[in-house]
Enzyme design. Sequence first.
Site, PDB file in Angstrom:
ATOM      1  N   ARG A 119      -5.062  -3.616   5.166  1.00  0.00           N
ATOM      2  CA  ARG A 119      -5.422  -2.503   4.276  1.00  0.00           C
ATOM      3  C   ARG A 119      -6.923  -2.492   4.055  1.00  0.00           C
ATOM      4  O   ARG A 119      -7.425  -2.787   2.979  1.00  0.00           O
ATOM      5  CB  ARG A 119      -4.630  -2.628   3.007  1.00  0.00           C
ATOM      6  CG  ARG A 119      -3.189  -2.367   3.421  1.00  0.00           C
ATOM      7  CD  ARG A 119      -2.281  -2.032   2.397  1.00  0.00           C
ATOM      8  NE  ARG A 119      -1.429  -0.956   2.874  1.00  0.00           N
ATOM      9  CZ  ARG A 119      -0.393  -0.527   2.223  1.00  0.00           C
ATOM     10  NH1 ARG A 119      -0.107  -1.042   1.082  1.00  0.00           N
ATOM     11  NH2 ARG A 119       0.334   0.443   2.713  1.00  0.00           N
ATOM     12  N   GLN A 124      -7.563   2.484   7.584  1.00  0.00           N
ATOM     13  CA  GLN A 124      -6.846   3.476   6.781  1.00  0.00           C
ATOM     14  C   GLN A 124      -6.247   4.616   7.621  1.00  0.00           C
ATOM     15  O   GLN A 124      -5.111   5.026   7.398  1.00  0.00           O
ATOM     16  CB  GLN A 124      -7.795   4.062   5.743  1.00  0.00           C
ATOM     17  CG  GLN A 124      -7.113   4.409   4.458  1.00  0.00           C
ATOM     18  CD  GLN A 124      -8.052   4.328   3.269  1.00  0.00           C
ATOM     19  OE1 GLN A 124      -9.261   4.235   3.422  1.00  0.00           O
ATOM     20  NE2 GLN A 124      -7.496   4.366   2.085  1.00  0.00           N
ATOM     21  N   ASP A 127      -2.812   3.769   9.108  1.00  0.00           N
ATOM     22  CA  ASP A 127      -1.837   3.153   8.217  1.00  0.00           C
ATOM     23  C   ASP A 127      -0.533   3.952   8.170  1.00  0.00           C
ATOM     24  O   ASP A 127      -0.372   4.879   7.376  1.00  0.00           O
ATOM     25  CB  ASP A 127      -2.457   3.032   6.821  1.00  0.00           C
ATOM     26  CG  ASP A 127      -1.650   2.130   5.915  1.00  0.00           C
ATOM     27  OD1 ASP A 127      -0.428   2.055   6.092  1.00  0.00           O
ATOM     28  OD2 ASP A 127      -2.245   1.504   5.030  1.00  0.00           O
ATOM     29  N   SER A 130       1.403   4.209   4.789  1.00  0.00           N
ATOM     30  CA  SER A 130       0.942   5.214   3.829  1.00  0.00           C
ATOM     31  C   SER A 130       1.500   6.587   4.181  1.00  0.00           C
ATOM     32  O   SER A 130       1.910   7.341   3.298  1.00  0.00           O
ATOM     33  CB  SER A 130      -0.587   5.296   3.811  1.00  0.00           C
ATOM     34  OG  SER A 130      -1.098   4.132   3.245  1.00  0.00           O
ATOM     35  N   TYR A 225      -1.142  -5.563  -1.946  1.00  0.00           N
ATOM     36  CA  TYR A 225       0.295  -5.516  -2.206  1.00  0.00           C
ATOM     37  C   TYR A 225       0.619  -6.317  -3.456  1.00  0.00           C
ATOM     38  O   TYR A 225      -0.144  -7.197  -3.864  1.00  0.00           O
ATOM     39  CB  TYR A 225       1.067  -6.139  -1.037  1.00  0.00           C
ATOM     40  CG  TYR A 225       1.057  -5.311   0.214  1.00  0.00           C
ATOM     41  CD1 TYR A 225       1.836  -4.173   0.314  1.00  0.00           C
ATOM     42  CD2 TYR A 225       0.269  -5.679   1.299  1.00  0.00           C
ATOM     43  CE1 TYR A 225       1.844  -3.418   1.471  1.00  0.00           C
ATOM     44  CE2 TYR A 225       0.264  -4.931   2.470  1.00  0.00           C
ATOM     45  CZ  TYR A 225       1.061  -3.806   2.543  1.00  0.00           C
ATOM     46  OH  TYR A 225       1.073  -3.067   3.685  1.00  0.00           O
TER      47      TYR A 225
END
Length: 373
Positions: A119, A124, A127, A130, A225
Site C-alpha cells: 500500500r 496505488q 491496487d 481498492s 491494515y
Amino acid sequence: MERIGILKERADRRLVVLSPAGAERIRGKANVIVQRDAGRAAGFTNEAYVAAGAQVVDREEEVINGANILASYDHHYLGGPLNSDKTFIGSFNFLGAPSKLDLYQRQGISVYSLDLMPRTTLAQAMDVLSSVGSISGYQAVLLAAERSLATVPMITSAGGTLRPANFLIMGAGVAGLQAIATARRLGAVVKAYDVRTASKEEVESLGAEFIEVEGAVNDRSAGGYAVEQPEAFLARVRERIANEAAMADVIITTARIPGKKAPVLITEDMLMGMKPGAVIVDLAASSGGNCTLTQPDRTVMYNEVTILGPTSIECSCAHSTSFLLSNNYSAFIEHYLVRREHILEDEILRSTLVVQNGELVNERISTLTTATL
Ligand code: NAD
C-alpha cells in the site's frame, strides 16, 4: 514482443481484467491475445478488442499456448505442467485460500497475485483490492436497500412522512467508506465504527457519525491494515455496538484482517435485539463473517432479520469493476515489462510474486502456510 493472453473467467464471474481501452494502452509494448467473449459479460465486445489492436481467438488453449504472460481475475486452472517461462498474473487470494497454491506450483510457472500489492503511493494505481472494495461497498448498500422492508430516504407524501433509514457500517476501510458515501447519497442516517482511529476523520467527512471505542491495538507495521484485536476488546466493542445495532435498519459489515479469520462483531444476542425487517450485509463472509450467523452466499433469516453474505458482489457490477481492474492490470503489466529483471529491488514485483518457476518465493504467503501447518 511479449504476448499477453486474456482468459475468459468462469461464467459466474462476469469480469474481465483487460478492457479494450486497457488493450489499447498496452499496444506497442506487447501483443494482446483475447479469448473470444472474454469481455462479453462485462459489456465489452470482441469487435472492440479487435479495434484496439488485440487478436481474438476462439479457444482457451490458443490463449495459453499463444501468450507468455497470462492474465485472469481469479483462480483459473491452466492445465499443466506448463513451460516455466510463462507468467500468470491474477488476484488469487492465496492469503485467504493457501491450499490453492499447490495447484499453481505444479504448473511450474511464475505467478503474481495483485491482491498482495503493497500500500504505497506508487502501487496505488495497481491496487485491485481498492477497486473491488469500492464496488463492493456501493453494491452492498443497494442490495440492503432492495431487501429492506423500509425505504432509505425521508419521504413525505399524502399518506405521511417516512423517516430516513438508520445505517450502521462496521469497518471503515475502502468498502466501508464507499458504503457510507452511497448510503448518505440515498439519504440514510449513517453511523460507522473502525478499530483504526485514523478512519474517524474520513467517516466524518462523508457526513456520518464515528462511534468511538477506546483501546484498540494499532500497528503501523501492518501497512495500513488493521491487526487482530484481543477478545476482551472485541467484547467491549460488541457491548458498545449492541445499542446501535438495535436502532439500525441496515448493518453493513466490512471488517477484515488479511490472512486471518474476520472478527466477530455481530453476535446472536445482538441479532435478538434487532428490529424485525432489518438487513445485514456481511462483506467479510468469505473470511468467516463479521456476524456469527453469516453463511457465504446464502440468505439466513434470524427472527425477522435478513443476513446476507455475498462473496463476489463485485461481479454484479461487472462493467464498472472490469473498468477499474483493467486500469490496475494494465498499470501492473506496464510496470512488470519495465522492471521484471529487477524483482528483488522492486517492492511491487517482490510483494506480488508468489511462485517463481514452480517455487513458493513469497515471504507473506510462506509465513502463513508455515503457520497453518
Ligand atoms: P480491509 O479490507 O483489510 O478491512 C476493512 C476495514 O475493517 C479496515 O478499515 C479495518 O481497519 C477494519 N477492521 C478490522 N478489524 C476490525 C474490527 N475488529 N472492528 C472494526 N473494524 C475492523 O482494509 P482496506 O479497506 O483494504 O484498507 C485499509 C486501509 O488501507 C484504509 O485506510 C485504506 O484507505 C488504506 N489503503 C491504502 C492504499 C494505498 O496507500 N495505496 C490503498 C488501499 C487502501
